[in-house]
Design an enzyme around this catalytic site. Structure first.
Site, PDB file in Angstrom:
ATOM      1  N   SER A   1     107.462  57.423  43.240  1.00 31.00           N
ATOM      2  CA  SER A   1     106.863  56.585  41.922  1.00 31.00           C
ATOM      3  C   SER A   1     106.236  57.624  41.307  1.00 31.00           C
ATOM      4  CB  SER A   1     106.008  55.286  42.589  1.00 31.00           C
ATOM      5  OG  SER A   1     106.758  54.514  43.233  1.00 31.00           O
TER       6      SER A   1
ATOM      7  N   HIS B   1      97.568  45.736  39.746  1.00 24.81           N
ATOM      8  CA  HIS B   1      98.004  47.142  39.512  1.00 24.81           C
ATOM      9  C   HIS B   1      98.015  47.727  38.172  1.00 24.81           C
ATOM     10  CE1 HIS B   1      99.086  46.450  43.613  1.00 24.81           C
ATOM     11  NE2 HIS B   1      99.580  47.804  43.876  1.00 24.81           N
TER      12      HIS B   1
ATOM     13  N   ASN C   1      71.829  62.246  65.763  1.00 27.79           N
ATOM     14  CA  ASN C   1      70.567  61.985  66.138  1.00 27.79           C
ATOM     15  C   ASN C   1      70.151  60.485  65.947  1.00 27.79           C
ATOM     16  OD1 ASN C   1      70.117  60.911  63.163  1.00 27.79           O
ATOM     17  ND2 ASN C   1      69.472  62.885  62.482  1.00 27.79           N
TER      18      ASN C   1
ATOM     19  N   ASP D   1      75.207  61.117  60.813  1.00 29.57           N
ATOM     20  CA  ASP D   1      75.537  59.678  60.937  1.00 29.57           C
ATOM     21  C   ASP D   1      76.366  59.080  59.619  1.00 29.57           C
ATOM     22  OD1 ASP D   1      75.046  59.450  63.717  1.00 29.57           O
ATOM     23  OD2 ASP D   1      73.136  59.639  63.123  1.00 29.57           O
TER      24      ASP D   1
ATOM     25  N   PHE E   1      94.422  53.129  40.835  1.00 29.58           N
ATOM     26  CA  PHE E   1      93.728  53.662  41.971  1.00 29.58           C
ATOM     27  C   PHE E   1      92.607  54.894  41.781  1.00 29.58           C
ATOM     28  CE2 PHE E   1      97.451  51.578  44.063  1.00 29.58           C
ATOM     29  CZ  PHE E   1      96.739  50.301  44.227  1.00 29.58           C
TER      30      PHE E   1
ATOM     31  N   GLY F   1      75.941  65.781  48.789  1.00 32.21           N
ATOM     32  CA  GLY F   1      74.941  64.735  48.564  1.00 32.21           C
ATOM     33  C   GLY F   1      75.689  63.163  48.956  1.00 32.21           C
ATOM     34  N   PRO F   2      76.706  62.873  47.921  1.00 35.54           N
ATOM     35  CA  PRO F   2      77.165  61.527  48.440  1.00 35.54           C
ATOM     36  C   PRO F   2      77.820  61.868  49.726  1.00 35.54           C
ATOM     37  CG  PRO F   2      77.842  62.561  46.050  1.00 35.54           C
ATOM     38  CD  PRO F   2      76.923  63.412  46.687  1.00 35.54           C
ATOM     39  N   LEU F   3      77.663  60.985  50.769  1.00 37.03           N
ATOM     40  CA  LEU F   3      77.928  61.259  51.990  1.00 37.03           C
ATOM     41  C   LEU F   3      79.548  61.460  52.171  1.00 37.03           C
ATOM     42  CD1 LEU F   3      74.976  59.494  53.920  1.00 37.03           C
ATOM     43  CD2 LEU F   3      75.486  62.169  53.439  1.00 37.03           C
TER      44      LEU F   3
ATOM     45  N   HIS G   1      64.024  65.772  52.237  1.00 34.87           N
ATOM     46  CA  HIS G   1      64.530  65.235  53.463  1.00 34.87           C
ATOM     47  C   HIS G   1      64.186  66.335  54.479  1.00 34.87           C
ATOM     48  CE1 HIS G   1      66.553  63.200  50.342  1.00 34.87           C
ATOM     49  NE2 HIS G   1      66.837  62.055  51.435  1.00 34.87           N
TER      50      HIS G   1
ATOM     51  N   HIS H   1      63.168  61.103  57.885  1.00 33.78           N
ATOM     52  CA  HIS H   1      64.418  61.391  57.171  1.00 33.78           C
ATOM     53  C   HIS H   1      64.041  61.801  55.589  1.00 33.78           C
ATOM     54  CE1 HIS H   1      68.324  60.881  55.512  1.00 33.78           C
ATOM     55  NE2 HIS H   1      67.967  60.196  54.693  1.00 33.78           N
TER      56      HIS H   1
ATOM     57  N   GLU I   1      93.708  57.674  49.208  1.00 31.44           N
ATOM     58  CA  GLU I   1      93.576  58.311  47.784  1.00 31.44           C
ATOM     59  C   GLU I   1      92.296  59.062  47.806  1.00 31.44           C
ATOM     60  OE1 GLU I   1      96.010  54.470  47.437  1.00 31.44           O
ATOM     61  OE2 GLU I   1      94.123  55.254  48.527  1.00 31.44           O
TER      62      GLU I   1
END
Length: 661
Positions: free
Chosen positions: A384, A473, A190, A160, A437, A122-124, A33, A264, A411
């Site tokens: 809880s 749940h 950008n 972004d 969760f 990397g995981p945005l 990139h 990109h 979370e």
């Protein structure tokens, strides 16, 4: 190049060194990139030359500013900076080996692989969440130890995509609420996404959005060094976190691809790179940086040495030196294990029927007394999850010395922030929500495992045993999903003693995150005889034995008491069984083969867990029986649910007899 201070023209040449290395490395790798590093090079040059406190010779300096590249796809930005600044291990050969097997220059920055990389991104949006945790840790250590030892900022470059990810809202609203004034985000504004113009998918006014969350906001031309410098100066004096929107051109300098999605995520191509060199006035061969520019960068890399040495001298003379060093080392095995042995002895002398979530709170009272660095929290489920003990106060904008964060219903943001706290060092984070969760936390849990971070996730309401709240749940597949993550310890204790042991095992493992899955319902005490050894640290052990046995029942958590009851019923029917408690499959997998084989035996085996069978392969063979869940739960009292789904003493007895008979 001038000494020490640089004018706009000199900064542009220094930025062009980043651009050239980035486009050359991506071209050689035939993937990558180039657009973001080329677009944000001017901003990075200003940040590193005028504002960032660091010493390239000591990348682990505790009081350095943190730089987080949340837009991790633009990894060549940080690799180019690492090489130019002279970080040990970031050689030109590493730049040339970008994205190749065994290189330090992975496609996305990986913590522990390359110097100057503070977190795996990397995981945005993850880096932004991590940065909030780093800023929390800094504020806490500053409140505890003072400006002399902990006084630094956290800078983030986000794109972004980072700001569109849902985690970004959780992160920025928490940061604004806590008034983390030393957190500064530089947004690569950008207006381009992979699909094309940003207008295809988003029309958010990010400045208004951040302002609504309590941030200072500033907009600048990202290619104007003076404007970027002035914005950073203003941000450093703010009483709130700051967003600096840097309007940039993606692929800056590329003659036909600049400002377009084509810049990109793919090499620019030989002709485009040739045109970019001409446009930028960079008439040097690939991977070559002129000596005056490289020398200027290297001097910047060494400039922080004096500040670091001064800090080290202050630390040596500070009355809190020993406590500060201990906090950074984070090794509590000796004192924690001793305290837990005493606590376990008291439990054996006065056994209690308690839910393991309550047992966790009891263990945490010991932990939080022994370890001054723990910082707990919950995603709006404190009562809880039982995560707040009597001996810790809330961490707030008015009291950063507190040790408990009210994360709100965030979370994912909580999990990412805890990763950042662990990465920062000096604190030991734990946080709670319901086990179901973990789906909202999973990306951050996975990254904690990938990075090898000590983070403890306190996950309560761990099965159909939570009862009336119903299948939305009730986790049935979650234990299997978590056990599938490499380098993650998943604990499911059966009583108060095991819960204490699981906490000790989680906190003394410095390079592995842990999930502690805990019940809502009360459980009978199982461990009635004290042992100094932490049996749960073996992963599985005999909890109820027989001199000779026809089968082995292996159970976890709330189902261990059912297995023990089944053992008594079977004995009346002339069938002898061994009961094994298996609170942590991952630790059991690490035991010697001899121990594992002797524990499980060669005869029939029956597994029992109020969850799906998937993930039980290491203790059950294909022909062995399993008593558990095959689908989703239902809404009813816990006892009725266990009977309805056939997770009962009678069912275990039947499964054993079918195997033995």
């Amino acid at each position: 190049m001038t000494e020490g201070s640089f004018d706009a023209a000199e900064l542009r040449r220094m930025a062009n060194a980043i651009r050239a290395l980035s486009m050359d490395a991506v071209e050689k790798a035939k993937s990558g990139h180039p657009g973001m590093p080329m677009g944000m090079a001017d901003v990075a040059a200003v940040l590193f030359s005028k504002h960032l406190k660091f010493d390239a010779a000591a990348p682990a300096w505790a009081d350095r500013d943190r730089f987080v590249l949340s837009a991790g796809h633009g990894s060549m930005l940080i690799y180019a900076l690492g090489y130019l600044l002279g970080y040990d291990g970031m050689s030109l050969e590493e730049i040339k080996n970008f994205r190749q097997l065994g290189s330090k220059t992975a496609g996305h920055p990986e913590y522990g692989h390359a110097p100057a990389v503070e977190t795996t991104t990397g995981p945005l949006g993850q880096g932004l969440g991590n940065a909030v945790g780093m800023a929390i840790a800094e504020a806490h250590l500053n409140a505890r130890f003072g400006d002399a030892l902990a006084d630094h900022r956290t800078y983030v470059i986000a794109g972004d995509g980072c700001l569109m990810e849902g985690i970004s809202q959780e992160a920025i609203s928490l940061a604004g609420h806590l008034k983390l004034r030393k957190l500064i985000v530089l947004w690569d504004d950008n207006n381009i996404s992979i699909d094309g113009p940003l207008s295809l998918s988003d029309s958010t006014n990010q400045l208004d959005r951040f302002a609504a969350s309590g941030w200072e906001t500033i907009g600048v031309d990202g290619h104007d060094p003076d404007a970027v410098d002035a914005a950073l100066m203003k941000a450093r004096s703010s009483d709130r976190p700051t967003l600096i929107a840097c309007r940039t051109t993606i692929g800056y300098g590329a003659p036909t691809k600049a400002g377009k999605a084509a810049a990109h995520g793919a090499p620019l191509g030989a002709d485009e790179i040739s045109g970019a060199r001409e446009a930028l006035g960079w008439l040097h061969p690939p991977f070559e940086t002129p000596e005056d520019i490289l020398s200027a960068w290297r001097k910047l890399g060494a400039r922080g040495g004096a500040a670091r040495l001064s800090w080290e001298a202050r630390l040596a003379e500070d009355p809190n030196c020993a406590a500060f060093r201990s906090a950074l080392a984070g090794d509590y095995a000796s004192t924690l294990n001793a305290a837990m042995r005493d606590y376990k002895k008291a439990l054996a002398e006065a056994p209690q029927k308690v839910a393991t979530r309550k047992a966790s709170e009891m263990a945490l009272e010991v932990v939080n007394d022994v370890i001054a660095e723990t910082v707990g929290g919950s995603a709006d489920l404190t009562g809880s999850n039982n995560t707040k003990t009597k001996n810790i106060a809330p961490l707030t904008a008015e009291n950063y010395a507190g040790r408990y964060v009210y994360y709100g219903i965030r979370e994912h943001g909580m999990a990412a922030a805890m990763n950042g706290m662990a990465l920062h060092g000096g604190v030991v984070p734990y946080g709670g929500t319901f086990l179901v969760f973990t789906d909202y936390c999973r990306p951050s849990i996975r990254l904690a495992a990938l990075m090898g971070l000590r983070v403890v996730y306190v996950m309560t309401h761990d099965s159909i045993g939570l009862g009336e709240d119903g299948p939305t749940h009730q986790p049935v597949e979650h234990l299997a999903a978590l056990r599938a993550i490499p380098n993650l310890n998943v604990f499911r204790p059966c009583d108060a003693v095991e819960t204490a042991e699981c906490w000790a095992a989680a906190l003394t493992n410095l390079a592995t995150p842990s999930v502690i899955a805990l019940t809502r319902q009360g459980l009978e005490p199982v461990r009635l005889t004290h042992t100094d050894e932490n049996l749960s640290a073996r992963g599985a052990y005999i909890v109820a034995d027989a001199e000779s046995y026809d089968a082995t029942i292996i159970a976890t958590g709330s189902e261990v008491e059912l297995a023990i009851a089944a053992k008594a019923t079977l004995a009346d029917q002339g069938v002898s069984v061994r009961v094994v408690s298996a609170p942590c499959f991952e630790l059991f997998a690490m035991q010697p083969e001899k121990y594992k084989n002797e524990l499980l035996g060669e005869g029939p085996r029956v597994g029992v867990e109020a969850a799906v069978r998937q993930g039980w392969d290491q203790v059950l063979r294909a022909h062995d029986a399993f008593v558990g869940m095959n689908g989703f739960g239902a809404s009813a009292p816990a006892k009725a649910l266990y009977e309805h789904f056939g997770i009962t003493t009678d069912a275990i007895v039947g499964a054993v007899k079918s195997q033995v008979g």
